[in-house]
Design an enzyme around this catalytic site. Sequence first.
Site, PDB file in Angstrom:
ATOM      1  N   ASP A 126       0.856  -1.186   0.000  1.00  0.00           N
ATOM      2  CA  ASP A 126       0.000   0.000   0.000  1.00  0.00           C
ATOM      3  C   ASP A 126       0.890   1.233   0.000  1.00  0.00           C
ATOM      4  OD1 ASP A 126      -2.477  -1.363   0.080  1.00  0.00           O
ATOM      5  OD2 ASP A 126      -2.341  -1.593   2.250  1.00  0.00           O
ATOM      6  N   ASP A 140      -7.025  -1.187  -4.777  1.00  0.00           N
ATOM      7  CA  ASP A 140      -8.149  -0.977  -3.865  1.00  0.00           C
ATOM      8  C   ASP A 140      -9.128   0.044  -4.447  1.00  0.00           C
ATOM      9  OD1 ASP A 140      -6.839  -2.710  -2.100  1.00  0.00           O
ATOM     10  OD2 ASP A 140      -5.912  -1.061  -0.987  1.00  0.00           O
TER      11      ASP A 140
END
Length: 171
Positions: A126, A140
């Site tokens: 991330d 995402d």
Amino acid sequence: MRPTTPTAAGTLPRWGVLAAALTLTAADLALKALAEDRLTGGPGPQLLGLLELRLTYNPGVAFSLGASMPTWVIVALTGLITAAVAAYAWRTAPTTPLAGRVGLAGMLGGALANLIDRGLDGVVTDYLHSGWWPTFNLADAFIVAGAVLLVLTSARQGAPAPPGKDSDPWT
């Protein structure tokens, strides 16, 4: 927008969804590699408009849920979910309007990218942080935006009429 009927030409939307999903998967994996290269051991988070670039690794799923579970369980479960999304996209693409197919491609591309990333080292990379929301990645965003687009398309399209019941619904 009127959906098309599935025919031999109905395979074109299927391949379009698959091609778009694979393109989004490649884009996300490339950006994850770039984020790891540029943000590892760097001077710290870099401001990018409303988002900070901050490298983190998520061993769980959304919001780090299941982070204490064995990696193989998470990979297996997310693999099954990704396969279900792929099967649904393949089955429904010929009769789904373009906006819905874009949503399906986003969901499938994002799910596949996160599955591949997790399969490589047990975690998802991330790198986007807003300050008020947990750190996330482009995959995402693809999944969420795709799901929203698919729901909006489905709500707008309405439920199909039952076969052979084109007259009075009460008879």
